[in-house]
Write a protein that holds these residues in place. Structure first.
Motif: not given
Length: 585
Positions: A231, A235-236, A238-239, A245-247, A251, A256, A289
């Motif tokens: 990771l 990325y972390s 973005s959650k 992730a990346n909702s 990013l 995703n 994911e």
């Protein structure tokens, strides 16, 4: 006829010659001097003071004493005096002090190494044969390249970037690994198991120096951590506290989100970005994911949605240009297999559950099933999936046996009228298939007491975000909220519960579901460019939610859910049954 030989000037014995032994001995003396020639020195200008009989020297330039005037000759001490022999071109002699052979070129004596030109050789083979491709060939246990006082470089030069400069490692003359710049100026390491197909292990990009590992990397973390990618902090971030992730597009790309969606940082509800789908509905659009979930808990499902307006008069349609939207979850088991409705749904006749047990053993090839109770089995519905059998003895790859989830399912195993509810025997229309056998028994036999049911069917999607949604207004963002939690053991495939066996989920959409060429189900054809935007897809635990299991009726085993609901005006929070809400942003 000459009285001496042509090359070594050896004296001949002439006819009727007196003192023949003198001539013979002179010849032998010359041979003793010249054959296997070894001289003591080639650079000594003055004769030694006390020479030994037979000592030989090559007289250098600038010689003195008895050697004067004999430059280039071979001087040999014989008994009491020096004798001189004039060399011929090509004569070779070992020089003791120089520890090297010298050769006479017709004018001077030169070290034999000076007579060979090692520049621009066509090829060199050392203990093997060189060829026009491998112009330097070495057969050896090892090859050493060392410094000449400091460092040492090996250089492989190619003509253009498209050419190859590499080291190729072979087994049995077949390539197994290669490193270098092959076809580009990027440095690459690749390997092969057969010499034909190569796999890139590492690429260092020439323009940036960044390193790629196209085939993945193992061993960067303990094996117990699994085999996923490492990771990054981005990325972390973005959650956040979410499972997705990346909702929100943090990013800076569409990672995703489904490939059918396009990243859009301009049209967004105060988030980093959104993702739009244009035009006609084609198929289910899934995120990338897997999200690990605890199916015993409740999760809040949220997402933002915005429908684009379209020029034209849409007043003839109930929802105008607003199309039907769906969003839900795919369920997967611990082995990452998708869970369909048939893997857990059970038929219920007159609200009586068909779940029962075997009254007698059942084996592949049998043509009837003896049940403990057949009251809930189908005797009216002709659907193939509702005339089938599901055996609850399925185990995952770790050996865990599920109570209400099974992949041991076969439709169309009996016909209507073949269920005897007096004897509780089901007559099959074909032998029980081999894949329905017990994997723990050599004969595939299921023992009496095994859980079994009449199979059923339904929608495999969990539309827990929203189903059949039309946004109230176009060109406006809305936040949708739904919930899912608890395991549905009722066999009815309740939308707000997880399917039995669920370990992972993946969010999905049916975007612009009603936008089809020519129109669909009372909705207009609004064209291939009509956009709908999504962002902020969220799956988060709802820690204050509570559940209650239904204990009676056809829905026995379903989990009802209540979640905290706030009333701003009253300043209160209460528990309320879940429902899907849509609120303007």
């Amino acid at each position: 006829m000459s009285d001496i030989s042509a090359n070594l000037s050896l004296p001949f014995i002439l006819p009727s010659q007196a003192q023949k032994h003198v001539t013979f001995n002179e010849g032998m003396r010359r041979l003793d001097t010249l054959v296997q020639l070894m001289v003591l020195a080639v650079d000594q200008t003055a004769p030694p003071a006390t020479p030994n009989d037979g000592d030989r020297y090559i007289v250098p330039a600038g010689a003195t004493g008895d050697w004067a005037g004999h430059e280039g000759d071979i001087a040999v001490f014989e008994e009491t005096s020096w004798q001189f022999l004039t060399p011929g071109k090509g004569w070779v002699g070992w020089v003791d002090t120089a520890n090297e052979l010298h050769v006479f070129d017709g004018t001077d004596w030169l070290p034999i190494s000076d007579t060979f030109d090692l520049q621009n050789l066509d090829m060199v083979g050392i203990s093997t044969t060189a060829d026009t491709i491998n112009r330097l060939a070495v057969a050896s246990e090892a090859s050493l390249f060392t410094h000449a006082g400091a460092g040492h470089q090996m250089k492989l030069n190619k003509s253009t970037a498209a050419d190859t400069a590499s080291l190729l490692f072979q087994t049995g003359w077949s390539g197994r690994a290669e490193m270098g710049t092959t076809g580009t100026d990027d440095f690459e390491i690749k390997v092969s198991g057969d010499g034909a197909v190569f796999h890139s292990a590492m690429i260092a990009t020439a323009a940036t120096g960044r390193v790629q590992f196209p085939s993945g990397v193992d061993g960067l973390s303990p094996a117990e951590f699994g085999n996923g990618s490492l990771l990054t902090t981005d990325y972390s971030a973005s959650k956040g506290v979410d499972l997705v992730a990346n909702s929100t597009g943090l990013l800076g790309n569409s990672y995703n989100y489904p490939a059918e969606f396009t990243y859009d940082p301009v049209v967004t509800p105060n988030l980093p970005a959104s993702f739009y789908f244009p035009g006609y509905f084609t198929n289910t659009a899934k995120m990338q994911e897997f999200l690990p979930v605890d199916p015993n808990k409740v999760y809040r499902l949220q997402s933002y949605i915005r429908q684009e307006s379209q020029p034209g008069d849409w007043s003839a349609f109930t929802y105008g240009e607003r199309h039907t939207q769906y969003m839900g979850l795919y369920a997967y088991d611990a082995d990452w297999q998708v869970i369909s409705a048939q893997h857990h749904m059970r038929y219920k006749h007159s609200s009586i559950d068909s779940l029962t047990t075997l009254a007698a053993p059942l084996a592949p090839g049998d043509t009837s099933i003896s049940l403990t109770n057949a009251s809930g089995w189908n005797e009216t519905d002709t659907t193939a999936n509702k005339r089938g059998v599901i055996i609850f003895g399925y185990k995952n790859s770790a050996g865990y046996t599920y109570d209400y989830y099974s992949r041991l399912v076969e439709p169309d195993l009996f016909d209507l009228g073949q269920v005897n509810k007096t004897t509780h025997i089901v007559t099959l229309n074909k032998p029980l298939p081999a894949h329905m056998g017990n994997p723990d028994d050599p004969g595939g036999i299921w023992p009496a007491g095994t859980r079994i049911a009449n199979s059923s069917s339904g929608n495999s999607f969990k539309y827990a975000f929203y189903a059949g949604l039309h946004v109230p207004e176009v060109d406006r963002w809305y936040l949708t909220t739904g919930h899912i939690g608890g395991i549905d053991t009722s066999g009815t495939n309740y939308t707000s519960n997880f399917a039995p066996g669920t370990t992972y989920v993946i969010p999905f959409w049916l975007p612009n579901f009603s936008n089809r060429a020519g129109g669909y189900a009372g909705h207009p054809d609004t064209g291939t460019g009509h956009k709908v935007w999504f962002t902020g897809a969220s799956v988060t635990p709802e820690p204050l939610a509570v559940m209650s299991e239904v204990l009676t009726g056809a829905d026995t085993g379903r989990k009802d859910i209540k979640v905290p609901t706030g009333d701003f005006a009253a300043g209160t929070i209460s528990l309320a049954a879940t429902s899907i809400s849509i609120d303007p942003v």
